[in-house]
Design an enzyme around this catalytic site. Sequence first.
Site, PDB file in Angstrom:
ATOM      1  CD  GLU A  53      -8.250  -3.392  -0.375  1.00 36.82           C
ATOM      2  OE1 GLU A  53      -7.059  -3.127  -0.559  1.00 36.82           O
ATOM      3  OE2 GLU A  53      -8.612  -4.286   0.404  1.00 36.82           O
ATOM      4  CG  HIS A  99      -2.087  -0.990   1.084  1.00 38.13           C
ATOM      5  ND1 HIS A  99      -2.537  -1.498  -0.106  1.00 38.13           N
ATOM      6  CD2 HIS A  99      -2.864  -1.584   2.043  1.00 38.13           C
ATOM      7  CE1 HIS A  99      -3.538  -2.338   0.114  1.00 38.13           C
ATOM      8  NE2 HIS A  99      -3.757  -2.420   1.407  1.00 38.13           N
ATOM      9  CG  HIS A 130      -7.976  -0.089   2.187  1.00 38.78           C
ATOM     10  ND1 HIS A 130      -8.815  -0.880   2.938  1.00 38.78           N
ATOM     11  CD2 HIS A 130      -6.862  -0.826   1.959  1.00 38.78           C
ATOM     12  CE1 HIS A 130      -8.216  -2.041   3.167  1.00 38.78           C
ATOM     13  NE2 HIS A 130      -7.032  -2.043   2.582  1.00 38.78           N
TER      14      HIS A 130
HETATM   15  C1  GLA Z   1      -5.409  -4.927   2.102  1.00 40.57           C
HETATM   16  C2  GLA Z   1      -4.486  -6.089   2.186  1.00 40.57           C
HETATM   17  C3  GLA Z   1      -4.672  -6.761   3.491  1.00 40.57           C
HETATM   18  C4  GLA Z   1      -4.447  -5.783   4.626  1.00 40.57           C
HETATM   19  C5  GLA Z   1      -5.369  -4.618   4.483  1.00 40.57           C
HETATM   20  C6  GLA Z   1      -5.109  -3.577   5.524  1.00 40.57           C
HETATM   21  O1  GLA Z   1      -6.696  -5.337   1.943  1.00 40.57           O
HETATM   22  O2  GLA Z   1      -4.665  -6.997   1.124  1.00 40.57           O
HETATM   23  O3  GLA Z   1      -3.805  -7.850   3.602  1.00 40.57           O
HETATM   24  O4  GLA Z   1      -3.131  -5.326   4.601  1.00 40.57           O
HETATM   25  O5  GLA Z   1      -5.228  -4.056   3.204  1.00 40.57           O
HETATM   26  O6  GLA Z   1      -5.044  -4.091   6.807  1.00 40.57           O
END
Ligand code: GLA
Length: 317
Positions: free
Chosen positions: A282, A79, A150
Amino acid sequence: MVAKITNYGTIITELHAPDRQGKNQDVVLGFDHLEPYLTKHPYFGATVGRVANRIAKGRFELDGKTHTLAINDGPNHLHGGLKGFDKMRWKAEPQAGAAVKFTYTSPDGEEGYPGALAVSVTMTLTEANELRIDYLATADQPTPVNLTNHSYFNLAGSGDVLGHELWIAADHYTPVDETRIPTGEIKSVKGTPMDFTSPQPIGSRFVQLHVKPVGYDNNFVLNSGGKGLALAARVREPKSGRVLETYTTQPGVQLYTSNFLDGSLTGKQGFAYRQHCAFCLETQHFADSVNHPNFPSVILRPGQTYSHATVYKFTVT
Ligand code: GLA
């Protein structure tokens, strides 16, 4: 509907949508104040970038040069790194109608990424009960870009989301290794718990996933192939009748069922956020695309414009 968005991370802090009686309820996780957003939280409602999702070992090659990025998820980059777009202060400008345009310029070398990237994220609330997010970006050097939002949704406004019914327009998914890096395969969902081609309660096949912490954290390969704005997923909450349809121009969607939440974070109105109390859709390019030439490319070059849109549309049944 009502949407509240802050210029810190362009975080959607509140999103109120009507149930079948017309009663509005906040359907996203988040905090009442700025302070908890400044401490560690799992990207509640934020724009994630420069590259959302994982990059194996924080390394990739571009035009013959190896780039190394911050490692912040086991052995991998996640991220955007230690200080991603979710932790930046964006410039906010009101637009015509119920819309705000957020802009941020990520400097050359930020979190290890090559080139400066000028990004705009425009969020619009429409008369059709849609929250539309338009992403634009240009770069002065070739660089990977993968932007998503997100938001954590709970269409009942409380409790868990195990009984929410989910449909995803994906006949394929990208299997991952134990660090959640794709193996590179594009596999059929048929006969697996990844098959949401007919609506299924989110939690009904958790035990078949054989992962810890249990739940979905997987990328689905959308049947649209990322060609035009297309319906990617529909979620229905039986009691309230709320339905969320997600449309996107992106080729993939990461379904994450808040597996890492454990009740230690206290959110809006004093609610402890427990495991599986929300789901994320997402919309994005596949994880680790920079290291998989068979995945749609995330490379943006000078002179090109990155342009994507995602629409979260609320209806009732
Ligand atoms: C995304 C990732 C997860 C986690 C979340 C935040 O969805 O794929 O593994 O890191 O973000 O906690």
